[in-house]
Write an enzyme that holds these catalytic residues in place. Structure first.
Site, PDB file in Angstrom:
ATOM      1  N   ARG A 231      30.871  60.827 -28.498  1.00  0.00           N
ATOM      2  CA  ARG A 231      29.862  61.505 -29.310  1.00  0.00           C
ATOM      3  C   ARG A 231      28.506  60.887 -29.002  1.00  0.00           C
ATOM      4  O   ARG A 231      28.378  59.668 -28.851  1.00  0.00           O
ATOM      5  CB  ARG A 231      30.173  61.370 -30.805  1.00  0.00           C
ATOM      6  CG  ARG A 231      31.347  62.202 -31.284  1.00  0.00           C
ATOM      7  CD  ARG A 231      31.013  63.691 -31.256  1.00  0.00           C
ATOM      8  NE  ARG A 231      32.047  64.521 -31.862  1.00  0.00           N
ATOM      9  CZ  ARG A 231      33.064  65.061 -31.206  1.00  0.00           C
ATOM     10  NH1 ARG A 231      33.200  64.833 -29.900  1.00  0.00           N
ATOM     11  NH2 ARG A 231      33.939  65.830 -31.835  1.00  0.00           N
ATOM     12  N   GLU A 260      21.889  66.932 -29.574  1.00  0.00           N
ATOM     13  CA  GLU A 260      22.727  67.835 -28.809  1.00  0.00           C
ATOM     14  C   GLU A 260      22.630  69.235 -29.421  1.00  0.00           C
ATOM     15  O   GLU A 260      22.857  69.369 -30.632  1.00  0.00           O
ATOM     16  CB  GLU A 260      24.174  67.345 -28.824  1.00  0.00           C
ATOM     17  CG  GLU A 260      25.087  68.067 -27.869  1.00  0.00           C
ATOM     18  CD  GLU A 260      26.475  67.451 -27.771  1.00  0.00           C
ATOM     19  OE1 GLU A 260      27.449  68.198 -28.007  1.00  0.00           O
ATOM     20  OE2 GLU A 260      26.574  66.240 -27.475  1.00  0.00           O
ATOM     21  N   HIS A 279      28.578  68.719 -22.690  1.00  0.00           N
ATOM     22  CA  HIS A 279      29.761  68.604 -23.555  1.00  0.00           C
ATOM     23  C   HIS A 279      30.878  69.520 -23.045  1.00  0.00           C
ATOM     24  O   HIS A 279      31.440  70.330 -23.794  1.00  0.00           O
ATOM     25  CB  HIS A 279      29.405  68.944 -25.010  1.00  0.00           C
ATOM     26  CG  HIS A 279      30.279  68.243 -26.012  1.00  0.00           C
ATOM     27  ND1 HIS A 279      29.828  67.819 -27.227  1.00  0.00           N
ATOM     28  CD2 HIS A 279      31.601  67.914 -25.967  1.00  0.00           C
ATOM     29  CE1 HIS A 279      30.812  67.247 -27.900  1.00  0.00           C
ATOM     30  NE2 HIS A 279      31.901  67.294 -27.147  1.00  0.00           N
TER      31      HIS A 279
END
Length: 318
Positions: A231, A260, A279
């Site tokens: 993360r 993000e 991602h």
């Protein structure tokens, strides 16, 4: 909460797939012998197939107190942290997909590491032949992996042919197979100072948020490489950019960022020592069948025919 909802009557009732239908998940429920039902009085299990929607799930659980099991869709459950905290002590079983996507994520982590070590960010942007001698080998490197779950286990297997000296940092002092040493996160500062390559594969919790900041990056040796497939919130992005821009760190491979999505003009995009992927360590093509396998296994557990897989520790937050 009723005795039934506390899980003493496994599989008494149906499983609702929410917040919308999902053919692969519904098929997995049926393969395990479960019954897919619309949300209602017969619902005892929920498979949540949206990546977010914590408040919507809150409402569903509040209106259906007899639900005894909830399956969440991702390995990381930080998007559902408020829900997990709110229903922490109600006796429900909560499971996630942790471990399900470990292989593709570990594969991507290795890809990022090799790409940075072999100077691919700079070389991919080159428009002319640059006959320099830059680039390093992974063989024999001192590697630190932060996190002790399935990604770490798979990554250690992938790293084995490279003869690395691997150390794992995790919350509990429990050895991880394939690592030369396992330490708790209390020893993070100690081990960072000796790392050529650091992988982040830990869950994002209040305990781990910002765990790699300016102080931690400064401890890493000159030329060290950071790879994050967990993360973005684990890392202080501004501090990382400063270290990379200075040229002191060797590079970073990031599949996750904070913020993000990463804005188009963010400096990480233009640094020659950074690879940023959006991602995609586990794409939908990879995750759909893997999540279906997890649902099938946990429906069997819901029906009393096996153990829960990926059960969430509600107090630890993952």
């Amino acid at each position: 909460m009723t005795t039934e909802a506390a899980g003493t009557t496994p599989g008494d009732g149906g499983v609702s797939v929410l917040p919308h239908a999902d053919a692969s998940v519904e098929a997995a429920v049926r393969r395990a012998g479960g019954e897919v039902v619309p949300l209602g009085d017969r619902t005892r299990g929920i498979v949540w197939v949206a990546a977010s929607g914590s408040s919507e799930l809150d409402d569903v659980l509040a209106r259906h107190p007899d639900v005894s099991w909830v399956q969440l869709p991702w390995a990381g459950v930080d998007a559902f942290a408020p829900t997990l905290a709110g229903f922490r002590d109600d006796g429900r079983v909560w499971t996630s997909a942790k471990g399900s996507y470990a292989r593709p994520v570990a594969e991507h982590a290795l890809t990022l590491a090799l790409g940075v070590l072999r100077e691919l960010p700079r070389r991919a942007r080159a428009s002319e032949w640059q006959a320099d001698e830059r680039g390093r080998s992974l063989f024999g490197m001192r590697v630190v992996i932060v996190g002790g779950g399935g990604i770490t286990e798979q990554l250690l297997r992938l790293l084995q042919p490279f003869g690395v000296h691997a150390m794992v940092v995790r919350r509990r002092d429990v050895p991880v197979g394939g690592a030369e040493r396992t330490v708790t996160d209390a020893a993070l500062h100690e081990v960072l100072g000796d790392a050529d390559l650091v992988f982040l594969a830990a869950a994002l919790t209040e305990r781990t948020r910002g765990m790699i900041g300016a102080a931690e990056l400064a401890l890493m040796p000159d030329g060290a490489v950071l790879v994050n497939v967990a993360r973005g919130g684990l890392v202080d992005t501004e501090a990382l950019v400063a270290e990379l821009a200075s040229g002191r760190l060797g590079g970073a491979g990031l599949d996750v960022t904070d913020p993000e999505p990463l804005p188009s003009r963010h400096p990480l995009w233009s640094l020659d020592t950074a690879i940023v992927t959006p991602h995609v360590a586990d794409t939908e093509a990879m995750t759909v069948p893997l999540f279906a396998e997890r649902v099938e296994a946990n429906v069997a557990a819901f029906l009393g025919r096996g153990e829960w897989i990926g059960r969430i520790d509600l107090h630890a937050g993952y």
